[in-house]
Scaffold this active site. Structure first.
Site, PDB file in Angstrom:
ATOM      1  N   LEU A   1       0.836  -1.142  -0.034  1.00 35.67           N
ATOM      2  CA  LEU A   1      -0.015   0.159   0.023  1.00 35.67           C
ATOM      3  C   LEU A   1       0.951   1.260   0.022  1.00 35.67           C
ATOM      4  CD1 LEU A   1      -3.037  -1.177   2.399  1.00 35.67           C
ATOM      5  CD2 LEU A   1      -2.959  -1.142   0.015  1.00 35.67           C
TER       6      LEU A   1
ATOM      7  N   ARG B   1      -1.069  -9.942  22.636  1.00 32.76           N
ATOM      8  CA  ARG B   1      -0.534  -9.988  24.079  1.00 32.76           C
ATOM      9  C   ARG B   1      -0.650  -8.452  24.289  1.00 32.76           C
ATOM     10  NH1 ARG B   1       3.156  -6.713  21.553  1.00 32.76           N
ATOM     11  NH2 ARG B   1       4.129  -7.188  19.597  1.00 32.76           N
TER      12      ARG B   1
HETATM   13  P1  ADP Z   1       5.757  -7.076  11.887  1.00 35.24           P
HETATM   14  O1  ADP Z   1       5.208  -8.283  12.479  1.00 35.24           O
HETATM   15  O2  ADP Z   1       6.933  -7.475  11.411  1.00 35.24           O
HETATM   16  O3  ADP Z   1       5.721  -5.715  12.651  1.00 35.24           O
HETATM   17  P2  ADP Z   1       3.428  -6.151  10.211  1.00 35.24           P
HETATM   18  O4  ADP Z   1       2.824  -7.237   9.467  1.00 35.24           O
HETATM   19  O5  ADP Z   1       2.823  -5.788  11.664  1.00 35.24           O
HETATM   20  O6  ADP Z   1       5.048  -6.792  10.654  1.00 35.24           O
HETATM   21  O7  ADP Z   1       4.009  -5.032   9.532  1.00 35.24           O
HETATM   22  C1  ADP Z   1       4.787  -3.886  10.293  1.00 35.24           C
HETATM   23  C2  ADP Z   1       4.815  -2.426   9.327  1.00 35.24           C
HETATM   24  O8  ADP Z   1       4.926  -2.819   7.941  1.00 35.24           O
HETATM   25  C3  ADP Z   1       3.389  -2.000   9.165  1.00 35.24           C
HETATM   26  O9  ADP Z   1       2.922  -1.297  10.434  1.00 35.24           O
HETATM   27  C4  ADP Z   1       3.594  -1.064   8.073  1.00 35.24           C
HETATM   28  O10 ADP Z   1       4.092   0.058   7.973  1.00 35.24           O
HETATM   29  C5  ADP Z   1       4.328  -2.087   6.993  1.00 35.24           C
HETATM   30  N1  ADP Z   1       3.569  -2.911   6.121  1.00 35.24           N
HETATM   31  C6  ADP Z   1       3.108  -4.179   6.565  1.00 35.24           C
HETATM   32  N2  ADP Z   1       2.347  -4.590   5.368  1.00 35.24           N
HETATM   33  C7  ADP Z   1       2.166  -3.710   4.749  1.00 35.24           C
HETATM   34  C8  ADP Z   1       1.743  -3.596   3.272  1.00 35.24           C
HETATM   35  N3  ADP Z   1       0.971  -4.429   2.467  1.00 35.24           N
HETATM   36  N4  ADP Z   1       1.771  -2.391   2.538  1.00 35.24           N
HETATM   37  C9  ADP Z   1       2.769  -1.407   3.121  1.00 35.24           C
HETATM   38  N5  ADP Z   1       3.119  -1.458   4.360  1.00 35.24           N
HETATM   39  C10 ADP Z   1       3.139  -2.438   4.913  1.00 35.24           C
END
Ligand code: ADP
Length: 450
Positions: A203, A291
């Site tokens: 995104l 958590r």
């Molecule tokens: P983690 O478990 O490593 O923290 P997440 O899935 O929670 O990974 O994603 C962490 C961050 O990465 C999100 O808050 C966002 O900033 C970025 N992110 C994750 N997925 C997307 C995506 N599909 N498009 C753009 N940014 C993403």
């Protein structure tokens, strides 16, 4: 209620949990590595047990040693905090078989949500909108190319076992895909011992919005509104606030209801956070954390609830302390993560804190285990504290934050406080006009300034 809770963590969160236990009259056991013998949570706990040398694998992540500490002290419950073993299904299971309560969800729910591919499929099944992407893992380049082509570039390769922003690679064009796939796999293998990856639409300008939920494990669940954690560096949160400056009342209600409903169906128990990316009025699930989160205080500040006490109550078998219609939101809260790092290069800066003067006053909270004369060990995460402010509205919270940052003095080490002092001067921050890429772009631009 429990008689004695063992806190399987360190730093500010160990102290946070200790405070909750003490308020409700539950005895506490601190565990610590030899590097943390002088830590504040160890000093304040009713009892403490040294569980090993500094490396986390030999102390805070070592299940047999934690079990021995439970045995020696007779603890009847364990609070895992965040990080370390907080999302380790095996640990929850082992505790259960020894009749010690894990303050958290069932091991089954931890396992499901710990695998991001399975978590996404589960979310979808429960009626939560997800980021468009591959159905399950991608196993080869051909399949990855087909999925990416159908979705359209850019795409993001993510580790199924992911966490902390590791194992994530963007491919902007078809030519980038192979290398992104290979590096994501290698990173995932090294960090998690599992190289399964999946693909998501990348995104362009989303906000990171997460919903705090609580379930009683019997089919009742409530949500406590959202937090906006869009200000990130390397996919790691730096500043969090509640409510989000990017949502309106109707959107807040809508996403909260979707999440609470899903948690009822799942019969989820305890605290959880469902994370979304939000773009152009649409929410897309990315993951669920089973958590307590680092940023939970901003929710506490606007709801007046103690999330840790609520976790402990539910784990002890109580029902939710309030119904959805009784949850109210008042004012605005902002949290800044104070790390022992250089404010621009982010180089870790362990060492002795020679002077410590935290801010105070109305609407100010500092969660930290640090003190003057405390030596930050080099072995762990660099988070040394969190500055949380609350105001009647976002403007007041920002004014208070500016005042607090000017009062906060930490000498002897580098901290990220100067970064926050710069951020609060930015008009985009004042206007709440930022997405998940804003901070990285800001840091890049200020690097190029002479
Ligand atoms: P983690 O478990 O490593 O923290 P997440 O899935 O929670 O990974 O994603 C962490 C961050 O990465 C999100 O808050 C966002 O900033 C970025 N992110 C994750 N997925 C997307 C995506 N599909 N498009 C753009 N940014 C993403």
């Amino acid at each position: 209620m429990f008689e004695k809770v063992l806190i399987a963590n360190r730093g500010e969160i160990a102290l946070r949990i200790l405070r909750a236990c003490r308020e409700i009259g539950v005895a506490t056991v601190a565990v610590h590595s030899t590097a943390d013998a002088e830590a504040m949570h160890v000093r304040l706990a009713d009892e403490s047990v040294c569980i090993g040398p500094p490396p986390a694998a030999e102390s805070y992540l070592n299940i047999p040693r934690l079990m021995a500490a439970c045995e020696i002290t007779g603890a009847d419950a364990v609070h895992p905090g965040y990080g370390f073993l907080s999302e380790n299904a095996r640990f929850a299971e082992i505790l259960e078989t020894h009749d010690i309560t894990f303050i958290g969800p069932t091991s089954e729910h931890i396992r499901i949500m710990g695998d991001k591919i399975e978590a996404k499929a589960t979310a979808k099944r429960l009626g939560i909108p997800v980021v468009p992407g591959s159905d399950g893992a991608v196993t080869n380049e051909k399949q990855a190319a087909a999925v990416a082509k159908e979705m359209g570039y850019p795409v993001l390769i993510k580790a199924a076992a992911g966490g902390g922003g590791r194992g994530m690679k963007v491919a902007h064009r078809p030519e980038d895909l192979d290398i992104a796939l290979k590096t994501a796999r290698a990173e995932a293998k090294a960090a998690f011992g599992d190289d399964s990856v999946y693909i998501e639409k990348y995104l362009a300008k989303p906000r990171h919005i997460e919903v705090q939920v609580f379930g009683d494990g019997k089919g009742n669940a409530i949500h406590l509104g959202e937090r906006d954690c869009s200000l990130q560096r390397r996919h790691q949160k730096v500043w969090e606030e509640a409510p989000s400056p990017g949502l309106n009342v109707e959107e807040r209600k809508r996403i909260g209801a979707v999440v609470a409903d899903a948690m009822r169906k799942l019969k989820y128990r305890g605290a959880g956070t469902v994370e979304f990316l939000y773009e152009d009025g649409q929410f897309f699930f990315i993951e669920m954390n089973t958590r307590l989160q680092v940023e939970h205080p901003v929710t506490e500040m606007i709801t007046g609830l103690d999330l840790v006490i609520e976790q402990i109550r539910i784990a002890a078998g109580a029902s939710l302390s309030l119904k959805q219609e009784d949850v109210t939101f008042a004012g605005h809260a902002i949290e800044c993560r104070i790390n022992a790092e250089h404010p621009r290069t982010f180089r870790p800066s362990p060492g002795m804190i020679t002077y410590w003067h935290p801010p105070g006053g109305l609407g100010v909270r500092v969660d930290s285990g640090a003190y003057q004369g405390y030596r930050i060990p080099p072995n762990y995460d660099s988070l040394i504290g969190k500055l949380i402010v609350h105001g009647k509205n976002r403007n007041e919270a920002l004014m208070r934050l500016r005042r607090c940052l000017s009062e906060f003095v930490i000498d002897g080490i580098d901290t990220t406080i100067p970064l926050f002092k710069d951020l609060v001067k930015e008009s985009d921050i004042a206007n709440g006009a930022y997405d998940i890429h804003w901070l990285e772009n800001y840091l890049k631009a200020s690097e190029q300034k002479p």
